[in-house]
Design a protein around this motif. Structure first.
Motif, short mmCIF file in Angstrom:
data_model
loop_
_atom_site.label_atom_id
_atom_site.label_comp_id
_atom_site.label_asym_id
_atom_site.label_seq_id
_atom_site.Cartn_x
_atom_site.Cartn_y
_atom_site.Cartn_z
N LEU A 150 1.10 -1.17 -0.28
CA LEU A 150 -0.16 -0.04 -0.20
C LEU A 150 0.40 1.52 -0.07
O LEU A 150 0.70 2.49 -0.65
CB LEU A 150 -0.90 -0.08 1.15
CG LEU A 150 -1.86 -1.36 1.00
CD1 LEU A 150 -2.96 -1.27 2.11
CD2 LEU A 150 -2.86 -1.29 0.16
N GLN A 151 1.83 1.65 0.90
CA GLN A 151 2.94 2.30 1.00
C GLN A 151 3.17 2.38 -0.82
O GLN A 151 3.71 3.68 -1.03
CB GLN A 151 4.47 1.87 1.80
CG GLN A 151 3.93 2.28 2.88
CD GLN A 151 5.03 1.55 3.72
OE1 GLN A 151 5.91 1.29 3.84
NE2 GLN A 151 6.21 3.17 4.16
N LYS A 152 4.01 1.48 -0.93
CA LYS A 152 4.18 1.50 -2.65
C LYS A 152 3.35 2.29 -3.31
O LYS A 152 3.44 3.09 -4.22
CB LYS A 152 5.02 0.31 -3.09
CG LYS A 152 5.62 0.65 -4.79
CD LYS A 152 5.90 -0.60 -4.98
CE LYS A 152 6.55 -1.01 -6.51
NZ LYS A 152 5.94 -0.13 -7.82
N ARG A 153 2.24 1.25 -3.79
CA ARG A 153 1.50 2.36 -4.40
C ARG A 153 0.78 4.19 -4.47
O ARG A 153 0.67 4.76 -5.25
CB ARG A 153 0.19 2.02 -3.62
CG ARG A 153 -1.41 2.07 -4.91
CD ARG A 153 -2.25 1.21 -4.53
NE ARG A 153 -3.84 2.10 -4.66
CZ ARG A 153 -5.25 1.68 -4.41
NH1 ARG A 153 -4.99 0.89 -3.06
NH2 ARG A 153 -5.99 1.87 -5.39
N GLN A 154 0.70 4.36 -2.58
CA GLN A 154 0.53 5.49 -2.62
C GLN A 154 2.23 6.75 -3.18
O GLN A 154 1.70 7.38 -4.15
CB GLN A 154 0.63 6.29 -0.85
CG GLN A 154 0.82 7.47 -0.76
CD GLN A 154 0.99 6.59 0.65
OE1 GLN A 154 2.03 6.85 1.68
NE2 GLN A 154 0.12 7.81 1.80
N ARG A 155 2.57 6.03 -2.93
CA ARG A 155 4.21 6.66 -3.77
C ARG A 155 4.36 6.91 -5.73
O ARG A 155 4.24 7.70 -5.68
CB ARG A 155 5.22 5.73 -3.27
CG ARG A 155 6.59 6.36 -3.43
CD ARG A 155 8.05 5.48 -3.33
NE ARG A 155 9.31 6.02 -4.08
CZ ARG A 155 10.11 6.52 -3.67
NH1 ARG A 155 10.26 7.14 -2.55
NH2 ARG A 155 11.01 6.95 -4.41
N ASP A 156 4.15 5.88 -5.66
CA ASP A 156 4.38 5.61 -7.39
C ASP A 156 2.89 6.97 -7.49
O ASP A 156 2.50 7.41 -8.62
CB ASP A 156 3.82 3.54 -7.88
CG ASP A 156 4.62 3.46 -7.57
OD1 ASP A 156 5.95 3.66 -6.97
OD2 ASP A 156 4.32 1.97 -7.81
N LEU A 157 1.74 7.11 -6.83
CA LEU A 157 0.64 8.45 -7.76
C LEU A 157 1.29 9.51 -7.42
O LEU A 157 1.35 10.76 -7.86
CB LEU A 157 -0.89 7.74 -6.98
CG LEU A 157 -1.58 6.03 -7.25
CD1 LEU A 157 -2.23 5.92 -6.61
CD2 LEU A 157 -1.92 7.05 -8.51
N PHE A 158 2.08 9.59 -5.12
CA PHE A 158 2.83 10.86 -5.63
C PHE A 158 4.19 11.40 -6.38
O PHE A 158 4.07 12.51 -7.03
CB PHE A 158 2.78 10.97 -4.33
CG PHE A 158 1.46 10.65 -3.27
CD1 PHE A 158 0.52 10.75 -3.93
CD2 PHE A 158 1.75 11.24 -1.97
CE1 PHE A 158 -0.82 10.39 -3.15
CE2 PHE A 158 0.61 11.20 -1.19
CZ PHE A 158 -0.83 10.53 -1.66
N LEU A 159 4.54 10.31 -6.93
CA LEU A 159 5.76 10.90 -7.68
C LEU A 159 5.88 11.69 -8.76
O LEU A 159 6.31 12.96 -8.87
CB LEU A 159 7.02 10.04 -7.48
CG LEU A 159 7.57 9.54 -6.04
CD1 LEU A 159 8.60 8.93 -6.17
CD2 LEU A 159 7.98 10.51 -5.76
N PRO A 160 5.14 11.31 -9.90
CA PRO A 160 4.74 12.09 -11.23
C PRO A 160 4.37 13.25 -10.31
O PRO A 160 4.93 14.22 -11.16
CB PRO A 160 3.74 11.49 -11.67
CG PRO A 160 4.06 9.54 -11.34
CD PRO A 160 4.46 10.37 -9.74
N LEU A 161 3.45 13.92 -9.40
CA LEU A 161 2.95 14.85 -9.52
C LEU A 161 4.04 15.51 -8.53
O LEU A 161 3.94 17.21 -8.29
CB LEU A 161 1.45 15.12 -7.95
CG LEU A 161 0.63 14.46 -9.41
CD1 LEU A 161 -1.05 13.86 -8.08
CD2 LEU A 161 0.11 15.16 -9.74
N ILE A 162 5.02 14.88 -7.66
CA ILE A 162 5.94 15.78 -6.80
C ILE A 162 6.58 16.49 -7.91
O ILE A 162 7.08 17.49 -7.90
CB ILE A 162 6.19 15.33 -6.00
CG1 ILE A 162 5.28 14.99 -4.71
CG2 ILE A 162 7.54 15.67 -5.15
CD1 ILE A 162 5.99 13.83 -3.86
N ASN A 163 7.15 15.79 -9.44
CA ASN A 163 8.25 15.59 -9.55
C ASN A 163 7.62 16.65 -11.08
O ASN A 163 8.42 17.34 -11.66
CB ASN A 163 9.06 14.34 -11.06
CG ASN A 163 9.66 13.47 -9.80
OD1 ASN A 163 10.01 13.53 -8.79
ND2 ASN A 163 9.69 12.16 -10.46
#
Length: 520
Positions: free
Chosen positions: A243-256
């Motif tokens: 679940l952590q990885k799923r969250q990270r995969d969704l957030f990082l493109p927006l952060i980048n």
């Protein structure tokens, strides 16, 4: 409770009588009272009660032991306080700094979750830096005004959702879903500076809710004998990491994307209705934050991607469920109290600009509506979204109400009990917004609790909610616009029930399903 608990309890029960009589009775006698306990396992009542739903149990214990109670959850000492005067002395008084740390979450060490977020960091330099960044760069009134177009857009989203729900025959519609989605849209936009389409917002919302519910419901088992349970329940750890990885995969493109905008020096224009990228975002501020580098003395470092993801998750969770839950309880009370709703509608009509093209109750009109504020305050008093504050940890031995609170103990406070105290409030279970107007028993109430605690929906003291003012703005703005747009009435077969259910917040056990009659 799982079978291993019964086995462990049976094995340890034989030690209980000996240890209870041979321990240091003098030091233990000064702890707040509480039920019998077994070393390592904790109170015997966990054989019949769940630590994830402790409130009904605590109400029975307060009736038996008084306003301050000790529980042992595994090896942890947890103290709960229901008295507002004791809470003020502990959190706002001179010793309040000693109760400003946070306990480490049961799953933090197991999952490697960072504690460098505002709600989990201990009281110190890192916490002050992160909180100051949030308050000055995102929640300051000048910054909040930058998001006015976002709130206007989300108002349209919300009203469209409610119109769609209102088409359901007989009022068979769940408005809480519309509240949650709309508030999440707003917080996603404020966090990432991007107006996303519904599938993208839904994906982030689903990931956040799955993570939050799993941590709060499935990871509490690690409070008990963590050296053993980490092996017995390895599957839960693996699920949480996924679940952590799923969250990270969704957030990082927006952060980048925000990182690239910042790096390129691109200037984002003030947002109009057609724009999807906003001028300012919470992520922008996080990219500028630097912390002391623990590895190299005297140097600083930028936040890691994992720390930014955790701070974004905190931002979304802190402002979504609390606000949508508050909206549901307030609108349920307006459905159940049509005279209050009529009085509020009259004030809205009198104070609003009836000539604006969007038929919107503008943010500029809200300060001219004292009854609206009274409705919001009464909703928060009777139905605080969180019945507990986030837990505190004693940084040193301290005294509360004549009892010893040992260093490292977790201390929590009963928010709902204080707002419903019959000694402090007349008819506490009645919904009477007039109590906050001239002549009422709530006139001059200070929700920050600085001079004294009468209600504390946002907590009090040094760890008071940083988003208090923007939360009040969101509640006032969206309640006013929903009342102006619709008449909210009870639908046959879906009568309002004020039974409660504990999720991340305390929600209606039977979700609000009103009949919505368009006014315009």
């Amino acid at each position: 409770m799982e079978a291993w608990v019964l086995l462990a309890a049976a094995f340890l029960l034989s030690l209980f009588i000996v240890l209870r009589n041979s321990g240091n009775n003098k030091s233990r006698a000064r702890l707040p009272p509480g039920p019998p306990w077994v070393p390592l396992f904790g109170n015997l009542l966990w054989l019949r009660n769940s630590a994830a739903d402790v409130e009904p149990l605590l109400l029975r214990l307060f009736a038996r032991y008084g306003p301050i109670v000790t529980l042992r959850i595994g090896s942890r000492l947890a103290i709960f306080v229901s008295d507002r005067r004791l809470a003020h002395a502990a959190l706002v008084g001179p010793g309040g700094v000693a109760l400003s740390d946070r306990p480490r979450a049961a799953a933090s060490a197991l999952l490697g979750v960072t504690d460098n977020i505002i709600t989990r960091a201990d009281y110190g330099a890192t916490w002050r830096l992160l909180r100051r960044n949030l308050v000055s760069e995102t929640l300051h009134p000048s910054r909040v005004r930058l998001f006015a177009p976002a709130r206007a857009w989300v108002r349209k989203v919300l009203l469209d959702k409610l119109r769609e729900e209102g088409k359901e025959e007989g009022g068979n519609n769940n408005v809480m879903e519309a509240f949650q989605y709309s508030m999440f849209c707003l917080l996603v936009l404020m966090c990432f500076g991007e107006r996303l389409d519904e599938p993208a917002v839904r994906a982030i919302e689903d990931a956040e809710r799955a993570w939050l519910l799993y941590i709060s419901r499935q990871m509490t088992v690690f409070f008990f004998l963590p050296s053993v349970t980490r092996h017995l329940f390895r599957g839960r750890i693996d699920t949480a990491r996924a679940l952590q990885k799923r969250q990270r995969d969704l957030f990082l493109p927006l952060i980048n994307k925000r990182r690239q905008i910042k790096k390129s020096g691109q200037v984002v224009a003030t947002t109009s209705d057609g724009d999807t990228t906003f001028q300012h975002s919470y992520v922008d501020t996080l990219l500028d934050v630097t912390l002391p580098d623990e590895k190299v003395t005297g140097t600083t470092r930028h936040l890691t991607d994992d720390e930014i993801v955790a701070l974004c998750s905190e931002f979304l969770n802190a402002g979504t469920d609390t606000t949508s839950t508050g909206l549901q309880w307030i609108m349920a009370e307006l459905v159940k109290n049509p005279a209050v709703q009529a009085k509020l509608r009259a004030e809205i009509d009198a104070a609003s600009d009836t000539t604006n093209d969007n038929n919107e109750v503008t943010e500029e009109a809200i300060p001219r509506m004292p009854y609206l504020k009274a409705v919001i305050l009464e909703g928060l008093r009777k139905h605080p979204p969180g019945h507990f504050v986030l837990p505190h940890r004693a940084a040193q031995d301290m005294d509360v109400g004549g009892y010893r609170i040992p260093k490292g103990a977790t201390v929590n406070f009963m928010v709902a009990e204080m707002g419903r105290d019959a000694e402090e409030w007349a008819r506490p279970m009645a919904f009477e917004p007039d109590r906050f107007l001239e002549g009422g028993d709530g006139v001059g109430v200070d929700v920050t609790g600085t001079k004294g605690i009468r209600m504390m929906p946002f907590g009090v003291g040094r760890r008071i909610c940083a988003g208090l003012n923007i939360a009040m703005l969101h509640l006032e703005y969206f309640v006013a616009n929903m009342v102006r747009e619709f008449e909210w009435t009870e639908a046959p077969g879906h009568e309002v029930s004020f039974e409660e259910k504990r999720e991340f917040t305390t929600v209606m056990k039977h979700p609000l399903r009103p009949r919505l009659v368009p006014r315009t």
